[in-house]
Write a protein that holds these residues in place. Structure first.
Motif, PDB file in Angstrom:
ATOM      1  N   UNK A 120       0.598  -1.312  -0.056  1.00 15.54           N
ATOM      2  CA  UNK A 120       0.001  -0.001   0.050  1.00 15.54           C
ATOM      3  C   UNK A 120       1.022   1.380   0.062  1.00 15.54           C
ATOM      4  N   UNK A 121       1.887   1.399  -0.599  1.00 14.62           N
ATOM      5  CA  UNK A 121       2.805   2.543  -0.545  1.00 14.62           C
ATOM      6  C   UNK A 121       3.720   2.740   0.332  1.00 14.62           C
ATOM      7  N   UNK A 122       3.703   1.966   1.449  1.00 14.01           N
ATOM      8  CA  UNK A 122       4.224   2.076   2.595  1.00 14.01           C
ATOM      9  C   UNK A 122       5.335   0.745   3.033  1.00 14.01           C
ATOM     10  N   UNK A 123       6.669   1.202   3.377  1.00 13.46           N
ATOM     11  CA  UNK A 123       7.499   0.263   4.031  1.00 13.46           C
ATOM     12  C   UNK A 123       6.891  -0.466   5.288  1.00 13.46           C
ATOM     13  N   UNK A 124       6.793  -1.705   5.250  1.00 11.47           N
ATOM     14  CA  UNK A 124       6.249  -2.412   6.600  1.00 11.47           C
ATOM     15  C   UNK A 124       7.528  -2.805   7.285  1.00 11.47           C
ATOM     16  N   UNK A 125       8.751  -3.205   6.725  1.00 11.28           N
ATOM     17  CA  UNK A 125       9.800  -3.804   7.308  1.00 11.28           C
ATOM     18  C   UNK A 125      10.944  -3.301   6.352  1.00 11.28           C
ATOM     19  N   UNK A 126      12.109  -3.090   7.059  1.00 12.63           N
ATOM     20  CA  UNK A 126      13.518  -3.044   6.157  1.00 12.63           C
ATOM     21  C   UNK A 126      14.481  -3.447   7.174  1.00 12.63           C
ATOM     22  N   UNK A 127      15.692  -3.858   6.451  1.00  7.75           N
ATOM     23  CA  UNK A 127      16.763  -4.191   7.472  1.00  7.75           C
ATOM     24  C   UNK A 127      18.093  -4.303   6.513  1.00  7.75           C
ATOM     25  N   UNK A 128      19.071  -4.706   7.102  1.00  5.10           N
ATOM     26  CA  UNK A 128      20.355  -4.655   6.010  1.00  5.10           C
ATOM     27  C   UNK A 128      21.185  -5.869   6.863  1.00  5.10           C
ATOM     28  N   UNK A 129      21.931  -6.548   5.959  1.00  7.60           N
ATOM     29  CA  UNK A 129      22.779  -7.868   6.384  1.00  7.60           C
ATOM     30  C   UNK A 129      24.186  -7.283   5.778  1.00  7.60           C
ATOM     31  N   UNK A 130      25.021  -7.725   6.276  1.00  9.01           N
ATOM     32  CA  UNK A 130      26.708  -7.430   6.098  1.00  9.01           C
ATOM     33  C   UNK A 130      27.538  -8.641   6.163  1.00  9.01           C
ATOM     34  N   UNK A 131      28.180  -8.869   5.117  1.00  9.53           N
ATOM     35  CA  UNK A 131      29.370 -10.017   4.753  1.00  9.53           C
ATOM     36  C   UNK A 131      30.706  -9.301   4.971  1.00  9.53           C
ATOM     37  N   UNK A 132      31.513  -9.539   5.550  1.00  7.75           N
ATOM     38  CA  UNK A 132      32.903  -9.307   5.498  1.00  7.75           C
ATOM     39  C   UNK A 132      33.774 -10.126   4.776  1.00  7.75           C
ATOM     40  N   UNK A 133      34.198  -9.555   3.735  1.00  8.57           N
ATOM     41  CA  UNK A 133      35.130 -10.498   2.646  1.00  8.57           C
ATOM     42  C   UNK A 133      36.354 -10.138   2.429  1.00  8.57           C
ATOM     43  N   UNK A 134      37.152 -10.937   2.285  1.00  7.25           N
ATOM     44  CA  UNK A 134      38.851 -10.780   1.968  1.00  7.25           C
ATOM     45  C   UNK A 134      38.984 -11.555   0.550  1.00  7.25           C
ATOM     46  N   UNK A 135      39.686 -10.776  -0.179  1.00  7.17           N
ATOM     47  CA  UNK A 135      39.897 -11.516  -1.418  1.00  7.17           C
ATOM     48  C   UNK A 135      41.574 -12.077  -1.422  1.00  7.17           C
ATOM     49  N   UNK A 136      41.814 -13.213  -1.728  1.00  6.84           N
ATOM     50  CA  UNK A 136      43.031 -13.855  -1.768  1.00  6.84           C
ATOM     51  C   UNK A 136      44.047 -12.931  -2.765  1.00  6.84           C
ATOM     52  N   UNK A 137      45.234 -13.125  -2.766  1.00  4.43           N
ATOM     53  CA  UNK A 137      46.144 -12.769  -3.670  1.00  4.43           C
ATOM     54  C   UNK A 137      46.374 -13.438  -4.982  1.00  4.43           C
ATOM     55  N   UNK A 138      45.281 -13.448  -5.754  1.00  2.01           N
ATOM     56  CA  UNK A 138      45.372 -14.456  -6.810  1.00  2.01           C
ATOM     57  C   UNK A 138      46.178 -13.501  -7.712  1.00  2.01           C
ATOM     58  N   UNK A 139      46.628 -14.494  -8.966  1.00  2.51           N
ATOM     59  CA  UNK A 139      47.575 -13.971  -9.908  1.00  2.51           C
ATOM     60  C   UNK A 139      46.764 -13.265 -10.948  1.00  2.51           C
ATOM     61  N   UNK A 140      47.429 -12.489 -11.826  1.00  2.00           N
ATOM     62  CA  UNK A 140      47.078 -11.928 -13.248  1.00  2.00           C
ATOM     63  C   UNK A 140      46.503 -12.939 -14.164  1.00  2.00           C
ATOM     64  N   UNK A 141      47.044 -14.113 -14.255  1.00  7.54           N
ATOM     65  CA  UNK A 141      46.754 -15.069 -14.944  1.00  7.54           C
ATOM     66  C   UNK A 141      45.371 -15.496 -14.767  1.00  7.54           C
ATOM     67  N   UNK A 142      45.164 -15.902 -13.051  1.00  6.11           N
ATOM     68  CA  UNK A 142      43.608 -16.340 -12.789  1.00  6.11           C
ATOM     69  C   UNK A 142      42.762 -15.043 -13.146  1.00  6.11           C
ATOM     70  N   UNK A 143      43.213 -13.895 -12.752  1.00  2.00           N
ATOM     71  CA  UNK A 143      42.148 -13.069 -13.170  1.00  2.00           C
ATOM     72  C   UNK A 143      41.883 -12.780 -14.538  1.00  2.00           C
ATOM     73  N   UNK A 144      42.790 -12.979 -15.504  1.00  2.00           N
ATOM     74  CA  UNK A 144      42.297 -12.932 -16.851  1.00  2.00           C
ATOM     75  C   UNK A 144      41.505 -14.238 -17.250  1.00  2.00           C
ATOM     76  N   UNK A 145      41.691 -15.166 -16.796  1.00  2.00           N
ATOM     77  CA  UNK A 145      40.835 -16.298 -17.119  1.00  2.00           C
ATOM     78  C   UNK A 145      39.384 -16.064 -16.384  1.00  2.00           C
ATOM     79  N   UNK A 146      39.199 -15.402 -15.229  1.00  2.00           N
ATOM     80  CA  UNK A 146      38.077 -15.308 -14.531  1.00  2.00           C
ATOM     81  C   UNK A 146      37.138 -14.034 -15.378  1.00  2.00           C
TER      82      UNK A 146
END
Length: 201
Positions: A120-146
């Motif tokens: 009905x044009x009104x927000x009944x509920x809202x929220x937010x969830x968070x993920x803490x992420x760390x990328x590994x030290x991947x190679x340039x070759x893997x990045x290109x393949x990805x």
């Protein structure tokens, strides 16, 4: 509580991942693009922290569709990515995606998934969830393949990565819910859908 026989859910999103998550969870819904100008919402919400901005974007999308379909429950969702003291947006080219992933490798970031349920044009509920992420030290070759394997789909996602498939190999550690990373924190969504009678309790 809404009678389940009358309950109807619209997902205010173009995201294939979000549609797939709801489908796999057995939730009946239809999807509709909210048509929200995200840049305008961000400009008007510059004072908000990244997590608050994700929730505000979700609210804007849910409200936009709810105004068009006031008798339906509308689920809005959006993500923001906080890295190195700033916000990361979707890349505009694969070259930009490559530069971004190169910058983020070996370093942490936070992915915020905002949610909102409207009727009905009104927000009944809202929220937010968070993920803490760390990328590994991947190679340039893997990045290109990805980048070659994923292609321009990476331009549709914040952070220029998808955790599904080969994208899982970009990361060394993730603290947070898998569904949050995919853009739809499923457990709180299902709780709210049960609470309002869209799905069985």
């Amino acid at each position: 509580m809404t009678d389940r026989s009358e309950a109807r859910l619209i997902l205010a999103s173009r995201s294939a991942a979000r549609r797939e998550l709801l489908t796999q969870a057995g939730v009946p819904f239809i999807a509709e693009d909210a048509g929200v100008d995200e840049d305008a919402v961000k400009a008007a919400s510059g004072h908000l922290a990244p997590a608050e901005l994700a929730e505000e974007l979700a609210r804007a999308k849910a409200l936009a569709v709810s105004r068009r379909h006031p008798d339906a429950w509308v689920l809005g969702a959006d993500q923001t990515l906080a890295f190195d003291g700033g916000l990361i947006s979707k890349a505009r080219s694969l070259e930009a995606a490559r530069a971004r992933l190169s910058q983020m490798r070996g370093r942490p970031h936070e992915l915020h998934s905002g949610l909102a349920l409207a009727r009905d044009g009104a927000v009944a509920w809202s929220g937010v969830e968070t993920a803490h992420m760390r990328m590994r030290a991947f190679s340039d070759a893997f990045l290109d393949r990805y980048l070659e394997a994923e292609g321009e789909v990476l331009l549709t996602v914040v952070g220029s990565y998808r955790l599904e498939g080969l994208g899982s190999q970009l990361f060394g550690r993730i603290d947070g819910d898998y569904f949050t990373v995919l853009g739809l924190p499923l457990w709180p969504v299902l709780d709210e859908l049960r609470r309002v009678g869209v799905i069985e309790s």
